[in-house]
Design a protein around this motif. Structure first.
Motif, PDB file in Angstrom:
ATOM      1  N   SER A   1       0.844  -1.177   0.000  1.00  0.00           N
ATOM      2  CA  SER A   1       0.000   0.000   0.000  1.00  0.00           C
ATOM      3  C   SER A   1       0.883   1.231   0.000  1.00  0.00           C
ATOM      4  O   SER A   1       2.083   1.152   0.251  1.00  0.00           O
ATOM      5  CB  SER A   1      -0.914   0.000   1.238  1.00  0.00           C
ATOM      6  OG  SER A   1      -0.138  -0.014   2.425  1.00  0.00           O
ATOM      7  N   ALA A   2       0.274   2.367  -0.318  1.00  0.00           N
ATOM      8  CA  ALA A   2       1.037   3.611  -0.338  1.00  0.00           C
ATOM      9  C   ALA A   2       1.633   3.861   1.038  1.00  0.00           C
ATOM     10  O   ALA A   2       0.994   3.658   2.065  1.00  0.00           O
ATOM     11  CB  ALA A   2       0.113   4.758  -0.733  1.00  0.00           C
ATOM     12  N   GLY A   3       2.881   4.297   1.041  1.00  0.00           N
ATOM     13  CA  GLY A   3       3.535   4.588   2.303  1.00  0.00           C
ATOM     14  C   GLY A   3       4.039   3.364   3.027  1.00  0.00           C
ATOM     15  O   GLY A   3       4.339   3.435   4.220  1.00  0.00           O
ATOM     16  N   GLU A   4       4.130   2.237   2.332  1.00  0.00           N
ATOM     17  CA  GLU A   4       4.621   1.009   2.960  1.00  0.00           C
ATOM     18  C   GLU A   4       5.936   0.578   2.325  1.00  0.00           C
ATOM     19  O   GLU A   4       6.106   0.643   1.117  1.00  0.00           O
ATOM     20  CB  GLU A   4       3.600  -0.119   2.824  1.00  0.00           C
ATOM     21  CG  GLU A   4       4.056  -1.413   3.473  1.00  0.00           C
ATOM     22  CD  GLU A   4       3.000  -2.493   3.450  1.00  0.00           C
ATOM     23  OE1 GLU A   4       2.171  -2.522   4.374  1.00  0.00           O
ATOM     24  OE2 GLU A   4       2.982  -3.305   2.505  1.00  0.00           O
ATOM     25  N   ILE A   5       6.862   0.154   3.174  1.00  0.00           N
ATOM     26  CA  ILE A   5       8.145  -0.378   2.730  1.00  0.00           C
ATOM     27  C   ILE A   5       8.200  -1.837   3.154  1.00  0.00           C
ATOM     28  O   ILE A   5       7.987  -2.153   4.323  1.00  0.00           O
ATOM     29  CB  ILE A   5       9.321   0.382   3.379  1.00  0.00           C
ATOM     30  CG1 ILE A   5       9.275   1.871   3.037  1.00  0.00           C
ATOM     31  CG2 ILE A   5      10.655  -0.229   2.959  1.00  0.00           C
ATOM     32  CD1 ILE A   5      10.206   2.707   3.901  1.00  0.00           C
ATOM     33  N   THR A   6       8.484  -2.724   2.202  1.00  0.00           N
ATOM     34  CA  THR A   6       8.655  -4.133   2.525  1.00  0.00           C
ATOM     35  C   THR A   6      10.142  -4.462   2.519  1.00  0.00           C
ATOM     36  O   THR A   6      10.843  -4.168   1.547  1.00  0.00           O
ATOM     37  CB  THR A   6       7.934  -5.030   1.507  1.00  0.00           C
ATOM     38  OG1 THR A   6       6.549  -4.681   1.487  1.00  0.00           O
ATOM     39  CG2 THR A   6       8.070  -6.498   1.891  1.00  0.00           C
ATOM     40  N   LEU A   7      10.618  -5.068   3.596  1.00  0.00           N
ATOM     41  CA  LEU A   7      12.032  -5.405   3.736  1.00  0.00           C
ATOM     42  C   LEU A   7      12.162  -6.870   4.113  1.00  0.00           C
ATOM     43  O   LEU A   7      11.557  -7.315   5.080  1.00  0.00           O
ATOM     44  CB  LEU A   7      12.679  -4.507   4.806  1.00  0.00           C
ATOM     45  CG  LEU A   7      14.174  -4.681   5.072  1.00  0.00           C
ATOM     46  CD1 LEU A   7      14.765  -3.373   5.587  1.00  0.00           C
ATOM     47  CD2 LEU A   7      14.472  -5.777   6.088  1.00  0.00           C
ATOM     48  N   TRP A   8      12.937  -7.623   3.323  1.00  0.00           N
ATOM     49  CA  TRP A   8      13.216  -9.021   3.648  1.00  0.00           C
ATOM     50  C   TRP A   8      14.592  -9.122   4.278  1.00  0.00           C
ATOM     51  O   TRP A   8      15.541  -8.424   3.867  1.00  0.00           O
ATOM     52  CB  TRP A   8      13.180  -9.889   2.392  1.00  0.00           C
ATOM     53  CG  TRP A   8      11.809 -10.077   1.801  1.00  0.00           C
ATOM     54  CD1 TRP A   8      10.646  -9.489   2.192  1.00  0.00           C
ATOM     55  CD2 TRP A   8      11.486 -10.912   0.680  1.00  0.00           C
ATOM     56  NE1 TRP A   8       9.609  -9.904   1.400  1.00  0.00           N
ATOM     57  CE2 TRP A   8      10.093 -10.781   0.461  1.00  0.00           C
ATOM     58  CE3 TRP A   8      12.216 -11.750  -0.141  1.00  0.00           C
ATOM     59  CZ2 TRP A   8       9.432 -11.459  -0.561  1.00  0.00           C
ATOM     60  CZ3 TRP A   8      11.568 -12.433  -1.168  1.00  0.00           C
ATOM     61  CH2 TRP A   8      10.184 -12.291  -1.371  1.00  0.00           C
ATOM     62  N   HIS A   9      14.720 -10.027   5.245  1.00  0.00           N
ATOM     63  CA  HIS A   9      15.995 -10.197   5.934  1.00  0.00           C
ATOM     64  C   HIS A   9      16.048 -11.600   6.524  1.00  0.00           C
ATOM     65  O   HIS A   9      15.042 -12.314   6.580  1.00  0.00           O
ATOM     66  CB  HIS A   9      16.142  -9.152   7.049  1.00  0.00           C
ATOM     67  CG  HIS A   9      15.166  -9.365   8.179  1.00  0.00           C
ATOM     68  ND1 HIS A   9      15.468 -10.091   9.307  1.00  0.00           N
ATOM     69  CD2 HIS A   9      13.869  -8.961   8.326  1.00  0.00           C
ATOM     70  CE1 HIS A   9      14.423 -10.122  10.101  1.00  0.00           C
ATOM     71  NE2 HIS A   9      13.431  -9.446   9.540  1.00  0.00           N
TER      72      HIS A   9
END
Length: 332
Positions: free
Chosen positions: A27-35
Motif C-alpha cells: 500500500s502507499a507509504g509502505e516499505i517491505t524489507l526481507w531479511h
C-alpha cells in the motif's frame, strides 16, 4: 583474495513459505524489507523500523524474516516478477551478479572504506553498508582459560575437551566461508594472480587442516547446532561471527578472540570480510530514505541491542584491498 566478494515495525512477519505465497500486498507509504537476521539483530532491526515509523507516521516498514538458506533463491525468483520486497538485507557477495541482472538498483548512500569498495561495480555504488563482519573463535571461559594462539594448541586443547557428546571445537566445516580461513593460514586461497587456483599445494595443506579440525566436532555441524551445543556447554569453542552474539544464552560465560595462526606457516587463519548491506530492489523514495537512515538507526542507543553489554566489538581489516580481515573482539 583478489576478485572475491564473499560477504548473509509494524507488521513483523516470519516466513518459510513457497515463493508464490510471498507476494506482497503493498500500500502507499509502505516499505517491505526481507531479511534473515535472528536473535538480537532481528530485535534491533524491528526497533529501528519502529523508530522510523514513529518519526514518519505515514510510512510503515513491514519486515519479513526469511530463512537465510532460502533467502537468495526467493529474492531471485520474486523480484524479477514484481513480487519481491522494496529492500532486502544480505551480504555483498552477489553484488556483481545482481547489479548486472537488475536485481538491485544503484544508490547514493554515504559509504567509505571497505564498504564502498565492496559495493562498487563499474563506478556505481549498489547498496548501503550496515556493518563489516568476519569469523572469530568464541570460547567458553569455564572450559577454556585462554584462546589458542596457534593451530597446534587449538588441536591439543580441543582434543582434550572432546568426549562423547561434548566437543572441543565446532565449526561449519562444509561451508566454504568457514573453511577459507584455514586455507589462508596455510598460504593458500581460492585465487592466485587473479585466477582460480584451488590445486595449489598450499590449498591441499589447508584442506587437510579443515579435515583435522572437523574431526573434533559433530558429523554434520550446522549454524543451529553450533548455537545449541555452545548454549548447552557441550562445545568448548566454536567458529562464528558477530551475529552469533545475540544467540548466546545469558548464562554462558564466553569470550571471543581472533582465529589462531597456522603452526606450520606462521600465517594467520584470516577469514573473509563480509559487508552486510541493505539493497534497494525497486524504486521507492520512502525505501531509499529508510535505507540511507538504517545504519544510524541501528547504532542508536535506543535501538542497539548490545549498547548495555560489556563486550567491545571492533573489526580491523588486515588487507582491505583483498577484503580479508582479522576479528579483534574481546569481551571485557
Amino acid at each position: 583474495e583478489d576478485g572475491i566478494r564473499d560477504y548473509k515495525v509494524t507488521g513483523v512477519q516470519t516466513c518459510a513459505l513457497p515463493i508464490f505465497l510471498l507476494v506482497p500486498i503493498v500500500s502507499a507509504g509502505e516499505i517491505t524489507l526481507w531479511h534473515a537476521w535472528r536473535g538480537e539483530e532481528r530485535t534491533a532491526l524491528e526497533a529501528a523500523a519502529e523508530k522510523w515509523h514513529a518519526e514518519h507516521p505515514d510510512v510503515t516498514v513491514r519486515a519479513v524474516s526469511v530463512p537465510f538458506e532460502s533467502l537468495s533463491s526467493k529474492l531471485e525468483a520474486a523480484i524479477p516478477r514484481g513480487n519481491g520486497p522494496d529492500l532486502f538485507i544480505y551480504a555483498h557477495e552477489r553484488v556483481d551478479e545482481w547489479s548486472r541482472t537488475g536485481l538491485i538498483l544503484p544508490t547514493q548512500a554515504p559509504a567509505e572504506g571497505v564498504g564502498r569498495q565492496a559495493l562498487t561495480v563499474n563506478g556505481q555504488l549498489w547498496g548501503t553498508p550496515l556493518s563489516t563482519k568476519c569469523l572469530g573463535l568464541f570460547y567458553n571461559t569455564g572450559l577454556v582459560l585462554a584462546p589458542p594462539a596457534d593451530t597446534d594448541t587449538l588441536v591439543a586443547t580441543a582434543s582434550s575437551l572432546s568426549q562423547g557428546d561434548r566437543y572441543g571445537l565446532v565449526f561449519e566445516a562444509a561451508s566454504a566461508y568457514a573453511a577459507a580461513p584455514w586455507l589462508h593460514g596455510a598460504g593458500g586461497g581460492v585465487f592466485w594472480n587473479g585466477e582460480v587456483a584451488l590445486d595449489r599445494p598450499e590449498n591441499v595443506a589447508g584442506l587437510a587442516r579443515v579435515a583435522e579440525l572437523a574431526r573434533l566436532g559433530p558429523a554434520e555441524p550446522s549454524g543451529a547446532l553450533l548455537s545449541q551445543l555452545f548454549n548447552e556447554q557441550k562445545a568448548a569453542m566454536v567458529v562464528n561471527g558477530p551475529w552469533f552474539v545475540g544467540e548466546i544464552d545469558p548464562g554462558v560465560r564466553w569470550k571471543v578472540a581472533p582465529l589462531p595462526t597456522d603452526s606450520a606457516t606462521g600465517k594467520p587463519a584470516a577469514p573473509y570480510a563480509s559487508v552486510e548491506t541493505v539493497f534497494l530492489a525497486r524504486e521507492n523514495p520512502d525505501a531509499r530514505a529508510f535505507a540511507a537512515a538504517l545504519p544510524a538507526l541501528l547504532k542508536s542507543d535506543k535501538v542497539d541491542p548490545f549498547a548495555g553489554r560489556s563486550e567491545e566489538h571492533t573489526s580491523e581489516l588486515q588487507s582491505p584491498c583483498n577484503l580479508v580481515c582479522r576479528l579483534l573482539l574481546e569481551k571485557k
